[in-house]
Design a protein around this motif. Sequence first.
Motif, PDB file in Angstrom:
ATOM      1  N   ALA A   1       0.846  -1.190   0.000  1.00 59.45           N
ATOM      2  CA  ALA A   1       0.000   0.000   0.000  1.00 59.45           C
ATOM      3  C   ALA A   1       0.884   1.243   0.000  1.00 59.45           C
ATOM      4  N   ARG A   2       0.586   2.133  -0.923  1.00 63.17           N
ATOM      5  CA  ARG A   2       1.334   3.394  -1.043  1.00 63.17           C
ATOM      6  C   ARG A   2       0.320   4.533  -1.014  1.00 63.17           C
ATOM      7  N   TRP A   3       0.413   5.370   0.021  1.00 63.51           N
ATOM      8  CA  TRP A   3      -0.451   6.533   0.126  1.00 63.51           C
ATOM      9  C   TRP A   3       0.326   7.740  -0.377  1.00 63.51           C
ATOM     10  N   GLY A   4       0.031   8.152  -1.586  1.00 67.88           N
ATOM     11  CA  GLY A   4       0.732   9.282  -2.178  1.00 67.88           C
ATOM     12  C   GLY A   4      -0.070  10.570  -2.060  1.00 67.88           C
ATOM     13  N   PRO A   5       0.599  11.727  -2.051  1.00 69.65           N
ATOM     14  CA  PRO A   5      -0.112  13.006  -1.987  1.00 69.65           C
ATOM     15  C   PRO A   5      -1.060  13.172  -3.173  1.00 69.65           C
ATOM     16  N   ARG A   6      -2.196  13.773  -2.910  1.00 71.03           N
ATOM     17  CA  ARG A   6      -3.187  14.021  -3.955  1.00 71.03           C
ATOM     18  C   ARG A   6      -3.655  15.472  -3.862  1.00 71.03           C
ATOM     19  N   PRO A   7      -3.043  16.375  -4.598  1.00 74.36           N
ATOM     20  CA  PRO A   7      -3.478  17.777  -4.558  1.00 74.36           C
ATOM     21  C   PRO A   7      -4.938  17.901  -4.995  1.00 74.36           C
ATOM     22  N   ARG A   8      -5.676  18.745  -4.283  1.00 71.60           N
ATOM     23  CA  ARG A   8      -7.085  18.967  -4.583  1.00 71.60           C
ATOM     24  C   ARG A   8      -7.377  20.458  -4.596  1.00 71.60           C
ATOM     25  N   GLN A   9      -8.442  20.825  -5.272  1.00 69.68           N
ATOM     26  CA  GLN A   9      -8.917  22.196  -5.208  1.00 69.68           C
ATOM     27  C   GLN A   9      -9.666  22.407  -3.887  1.00 69.68           C
ATOM     28  N   PHE A  10      -9.428  23.527  -3.247  1.00 69.02           N
ATOM     29  CA  PHE A  10      -9.945  23.809  -1.911  1.00 69.02           C
ATOM     30  C   PHE A  10     -11.465  23.661  -1.858  1.00 69.02           C
ATOM     31  N   ASP A  11     -12.176  24.301  -2.770  1.00 70.89           N
ATOM     32  CA  ASP A  11     -13.639  24.267  -2.737  1.00 70.89           C
ATOM     33  C   ASP A  11     -14.169  22.855  -2.960  1.00 70.89           C
ATOM     34  N   ASP A  12     -13.547  22.112  -3.878  1.00 69.71           N
ATOM     35  CA  ASP A  12     -13.982  20.735  -4.137  1.00 69.71           C
ATOM     36  C   ASP A  12     -13.796  19.878  -2.895  1.00 69.71           C
ATOM     37  N   LEU A  13     -12.688  20.065  -2.197  1.00 70.98           N
ATOM     38  CA  LEU A  13     -12.424  19.265  -1.009  1.00 70.98           C
ATOM     39  C   LEU A  13     -13.437  19.568   0.090  1.00 70.98           C
ATOM     40  N   VAL A  14     -13.776  20.846   0.286  1.00 73.72           N
ATOM     41  CA  VAL A  14     -14.778  21.204   1.298  1.00 73.72           C
ATOM     42  C   VAL A  14     -16.109  20.534   0.972  1.00 73.72           C
ATOM     43  N   ARG A  15     -16.491  20.565  -0.289  1.00 75.68           N
ATOM     44  CA  ARG A  15     -17.766  19.955  -0.681  1.00 75.68           C
ATOM     45  C   ARG A  15     -17.729  18.436  -0.511  1.00 75.68           C
ATOM     46  N   ASP A  16     -16.604  17.801  -0.856  1.00 76.43           N
ATOM     47  CA  ASP A  16     -16.492  16.342  -0.709  1.00 76.43           C
ATOM     48  C   ASP A  16     -16.532  15.921   0.757  1.00 76.43           C
TER      49      ASP A  16
END
Length: 407
Positions: free
Chosen positions: A235-250
């Motif tokens: 298992a490899r947990w790699g960084p996943r950049p996200r858009q701020f607004d999308d992350l808040v909604r998710d």
Amino acid sequence: MDDFDGETSKRNPVFCALVDAPLDLDRDDLGHPAHPGLWERLIGDRRPVDQRGLHCPDCRADRGARAWMYVFERQGLRIAAHHNPHRRPPGGRDVSDAYRERYVRAAESAGHTAEVGVVDANGRPRTDVLVTGAGGQRYGFEAQLSYLSAAAARARAAAARADGITAVWHAVDPRSPLIDAVPWTRTDDLPAAAVRAERDLLVRGGVRALSLELCDRMPTPCPIRRQGSCGRRHARWGPRPRQFDDLVRDIAAGNCVPLTVRAGRSVHRFWSSVEDREAFLDSGGTVAPADEADADTADRAPAPHRSTASGPRHHPRRGTRCLVDRADRADRAERRRRFAGLPARDSGEAIWFPEPTAAPAPIPRPEIGPVRRGVCSAGHGTACGRGARLYPGGWFCGEHRPGAARA
């Protein structure tokens, strides 16, 4: 409320342009019964302080200068404080307000409800923005821009969890101690105008995506043995950049969840998609309880809520000028010094799990019987065992010899 010296209040007077008169903070209606809900309206005003219409009448009378003020509530006490940009790191309060506005805008755009400045039963602030998401789940979004120890962050996260609130911490410094102490996110340290702008705001840390990689196909040695390969999937947990607004909604929709995982002696906390979490569990991975590292802070009282707009901690008497509090300035300098000496906690590297996850089922191999002189070795499992002659392919009887007809 016994806060009087004769008929003179010990707290700062404040003039409100909205009612064109001073306010009496010791009265529920602020001395203006013709304006119901005035206090709620004032503390809910998130515009810049110099646009809220509150100023100090003493400073106006003594110096002819308009000193802007803001109001807030602490432990049930209503307080009016002078707005002085030198009391805190430049733009700190404005940046915090900008993040609050962005949280509210992102959550409400997806149909969720958001409240600013929520307090607990004792009147203490609980979180910056409280979002009620899918299924009634509550999330406390907290933009922590100043120094906060890991123990204090864990204690406050535990207090929020006891209230049924999932804390969502946000930092702008990769050296912040709250990183990996609580589920966190991080963006670049940007000015308030950039945070408020209607443009993408990239979350660079605190969100990870899962990949299960076959050890034999990895370009690097096995992360367990440190050499060769083990034939398993890791298992490899790699960084996943996200858009701020999308992350808040998710997060509000329940599509992004907090994970606490242990890798060796380290405990990592981050956010991932529900699909990645299920895939991780199905592959043999395990998650730790969210409060695993809270034991060392369980017997401590929660740290006071950080408020960059709290102004001076004392209640100045009438006539106090708008002076910079030296003790408060020294405290801020100490916080900056402590930050400067910390190593980066958000390295941006992937997390490999020391223990292997479930390996694919091995392919069964047929049994091969021993070869003996003069004995037929044909058949699967148990050999034929009859008398045999030597052929190019081995010892076979007349029935199993090469080229013999099969029934």
